[in-house]
Design a protein around this motif. Sequence first.
Motif, PDB file in Angstrom:
ATOM      1  N   VAL A 249      -7.734   4.905   6.056  1.00 36.97           N
ATOM      2  CA  VAL A 249      -8.368   5.792   7.034  1.00 36.97           C
ATOM      3  C   VAL A 249      -7.415   6.927   7.381  1.00 36.97           C
ATOM      4  CG1 VAL A 249      -9.835   3.993   8.012  1.00 36.97           C
ATOM      5  CG2 VAL A 249      -7.528   4.345   8.931  1.00 36.97           C
ATOM      6  N   THR A 250      -7.958   7.953   8.028  1.00 37.41           N
ATOM      7  CA  THR A 250      -7.228   9.121   8.547  1.00 37.41           C
ATOM      8  C   THR A 250      -6.237   9.691   7.546  1.00 37.41           C
ATOM      9  OG1 THR A 250      -5.598   7.683   9.660  1.00 37.41           O
ATOM     10  CG2 THR A 250      -7.539   8.347  10.911  1.00 37.41           C
ATOM     11  N   THR A 251      -4.932   9.697   7.898  1.00 40.78           N
ATOM     12  CA  THR A 251      -3.915  10.376   7.097  1.00 40.78           C
ATOM     13  C   THR A 251      -3.816   9.809   5.691  1.00 40.78           C
ATOM     14  OG1 THR A 251      -2.624  10.860   9.082  1.00 40.78           O
ATOM     15  CG2 THR A 251      -1.500  11.058   6.976  1.00 40.78           C
ATOM     16  N   ASP A 252      -3.847   8.491   5.561  1.00 45.62           N
ATOM     17  CA  ASP A 252      -3.743   7.879   4.243  1.00 45.62           C
ATOM     18  C   ASP A 252      -4.915   8.280   3.350  1.00 45.62           C
ATOM     19  OD1 ASP A 252      -1.386   6.599   4.852  1.00 45.62           O
ATOM     20  OD2 ASP A 252      -2.380   4.772   5.560  1.00 45.62           O
ATOM     21  N   LEU A 253      -6.097   8.322   3.924  1.00 40.16           N
ATOM     22  CA  LEU A 253      -7.273   8.713   3.156  1.00 40.16           C
ATOM     23  C   LEU A 253      -7.152  10.171   2.714  1.00 40.16           C
ATOM     24  CD1 LEU A 253     -10.029   7.965   2.011  1.00 40.16           C
ATOM     25  CD2 LEU A 253     -11.045   8.640   4.201  1.00 40.16           C
ATOM     26  N   ARG A 254      -6.636  11.035   3.594  1.00 38.10           N
ATOM     27  CA  ARG A 254      -6.446  12.440   3.232  1.00 38.10           C
ATOM     28  C   ARG A 254      -5.474  12.572   2.058  1.00 38.10           C
ATOM     29  NH1 ARG A 254      -5.821  14.012   8.865  1.00 38.10           N
ATOM     30  NH2 ARG A 254      -3.719  14.785   8.407  1.00 38.10           N
TER      31      ARG A 254
ATOM     32  N   GLU B 210       2.271   1.818  -3.444  1.00 36.41           N
ATOM     33  CA  GLU B 210       1.261   2.325  -4.369  1.00 36.41           C
ATOM     34  C   GLU B 210       0.943   3.791  -4.081  1.00 36.41           C
ATOM     35  OE1 GLU B 210      -1.966  -0.361  -3.806  1.00 36.41           O
ATOM     36  OE2 GLU B 210      -1.177  -1.860  -5.203  1.00 36.41           O
ATOM     37  N   LEU B 211       0.914   4.141  -2.802  1.00 40.14           N
ATOM     38  CA  LEU B 211       0.660   5.527  -2.410  1.00 40.14           C
ATOM     39  C   LEU B 211       1.812   6.423  -2.853  1.00 40.14           C
ATOM     40  CD1 LEU B 211      -1.567   7.099  -0.943  1.00 40.14           C
ATOM     41  CD2 LEU B 211      -0.267   6.782   1.183  1.00 40.14           C
ATOM     42  N   ASN B 212       3.032   5.933  -2.709  1.00 40.79           N
ATOM     43  CA  ASN B 212       4.200   6.704  -3.140  1.00 40.79           C
ATOM     44  C   ASN B 212       4.190   6.912  -4.652  1.00 40.79           C
ATOM     45  OD1 ASN B 212       6.885   7.928  -2.597  1.00 40.79           O
ATOM     46  ND2 ASN B 212       7.622   6.208  -3.817  1.00 40.79           N
ATOM     47  N   GLU B 213       3.814   5.881  -5.373  1.00 41.59           N
ATOM     48  CA  GLU B 213       3.729   5.999  -6.826  1.00 41.59           C
ATOM     49  C   GLU B 213       2.658   7.011  -7.231  1.00 41.59           C
ATOM     50  OE1 GLU B 213       4.435   5.715 -10.763  1.00 41.59           O
ATOM     51  OE2 GLU B 213       5.668   4.883  -9.129  1.00 41.59           O
ATOM     52  N   LEU B 214       1.601   7.075  -6.463  1.00 42.20           N
ATOM     53  CA  LEU B 214       0.548   8.053  -6.703  1.00 42.20           C
ATOM     54  C   LEU B 214       1.109   9.472  -6.608  1.00 42.20           C
ATOM     55  CD1 LEU B 214      -2.609   7.754  -7.126  1.00 42.20           C
ATOM     56  CD2 LEU B 214      -2.815   8.393  -4.721  1.00 42.20           C
ATOM     57  N   HIS B 215       1.901   9.722  -5.572  1.00 43.27           N
ATOM     58  CA  HIS B 215       2.499  11.041  -5.385  1.00 43.27           C
ATOM     59  C   HIS B 215       3.475  11.372  -6.518  1.00 43.27           C
ATOM     60  CE1 HIS B 215       0.639  11.733  -1.575  1.00 43.27           C
ATOM     61  NE2 HIS B 215       1.215  10.717  -0.982  1.00 43.27           N
ATOM     62  N   ILE B 216       4.263  10.393  -6.921  1.00 44.23           N
ATOM     63  CA  ILE B 216       5.231  10.612  -7.998  1.00 44.23           C
ATOM     64  C   ILE B 216       4.524  10.969  -9.293  1.00 44.23           C
ATOM     65  CG2 ILE B 216       6.946   9.480  -9.472  1.00 44.23           C
ATOM     66  CD1 ILE B 216       7.778   7.846  -7.001  1.00 44.23           C
TER      67      ILE B 216
ATOM     68  N   GLU C   2      -9.314   3.007  -6.896  1.00 44.03           N
ATOM     69  CA  GLU C   2      -8.931   1.631  -6.596  1.00 44.03           C
ATOM     70  C   GLU C   2      -8.337   1.514  -5.196  1.00 44.03           C
ATOM     71  OE1 GLU C   2      -6.274   0.455  -9.667  1.00 44.03           O
ATOM     72  OE2 GLU C   2      -7.839   0.274 -11.206  1.00 44.03           O
ATOM     73  N   LEU C   3      -7.496   2.487  -4.816  1.00 39.92           N
ATOM     74  CA  LEU C   3      -6.891   2.443  -3.484  1.00 39.92           C
ATOM     75  C   LEU C   3      -7.944   2.577  -2.390  1.00 39.92           C
ATOM     76  CD1 LEU C   3      -3.613   4.543  -3.919  1.00 39.92           C
ATOM     77  CD2 LEU C   3      -3.798   2.091  -3.481  1.00 39.92           C
TER      78      LEU C   3
ATOM     79  N   PHE D 277       0.828  -1.204   0.000  1.00 39.11           N
ATOM     80  CA  PHE D 277       0.000   0.000   0.000  1.00 39.11           C
ATOM     81  C   PHE D 277       0.867   1.260   0.000  1.00 39.11           C
ATOM     82  CE2 PHE D 277      -2.236   3.307   2.529  1.00 39.11           C
ATOM     83  CZ  PHE D 277      -3.242   3.596   1.613  1.00 39.11           C
ATOM     84  N   GLU D 278       1.927   1.254   0.817  1.00 41.47           N
ATOM     85  CA  GLU D 278       2.830   2.402   0.875  1.00 41.47           C
ATOM     86  C   GLU D 278       3.496   2.637  -0.476  1.00 41.47           C
ATOM     87  OE1 GLU D 278       3.389   4.571   3.089  1.00 41.47           O
ATOM     88  OE2 GLU D 278       2.551   3.761   4.944  1.00 41.47           O
TER      89      GLU D 278
END
Length: 225
Positions: A73-78, A8-14, A65-66, A5-6
């Motif tokens: 939840v919380t920070t990740d959702l933000r 995929e989230l990092n790739e989202l930011h990139i 998808e994420l 998940f981390e």
Amino acid sequence: MRQQFEEELNELHIQFFRMGRAVHEAVQKSVEAFVTHNKQMAQEVIDHDIEINKIEMDLEQKCIELIALQQPVTTDLRKIITVMKATSDLERIGDHAVSISKSTIRVKGNKREYDIEKHLSEMSEKVLYLVRKVMDAYVIFNADEAIRLAEYDQEVDKMGKQIYEESIEFMKSDPEIVLGATDYVRVTTYLERIGDYVTNICEWIVYLDTGKVIELNTHNHLEDI
């Protein structure tokens, strides 16, 4: 699962940052094409907008998808919501770059006023500064910097008002420049709108950093002045 998940989230930011760079380039080239009367460069911006739109759609799909598969939840959702919302604002900035480019193609050959074009170029530098710096603020989740940039956008609006008034005066004194000056007003409005969308992104950065939704875009638009 958390590591995946981390990643995929990092790739989202990139990917979001990559879109920001592409949009910054589009705005830069669109204004340069307008003030140098470069029809070919303007067409390049229009053609490249397809790629920016594709990045937006890919980012939006990935965010959905994420949320659906990971149920963050919380920070990740933000973080995901911020990317989804700010991506839409970036896409609209790209659309305004296209509009500026279309103005370049439309007005080529009309009588021009180079003092106004110089001021448009200066206004665009302020706008490009905002686009560049808001991406930097996003990378480090800096709410204070986002608020400062939103305040700086008022300088863009002040310059827009100046160019608008100059254009009107030129139209009154020289009927031959009416068509060209009308496009100066249009381009000024597009640049002012880009500043507004940057301010929207600033609001999402504040939300990302603090969890609070605040209104930063409270100043007038050109048509209200």
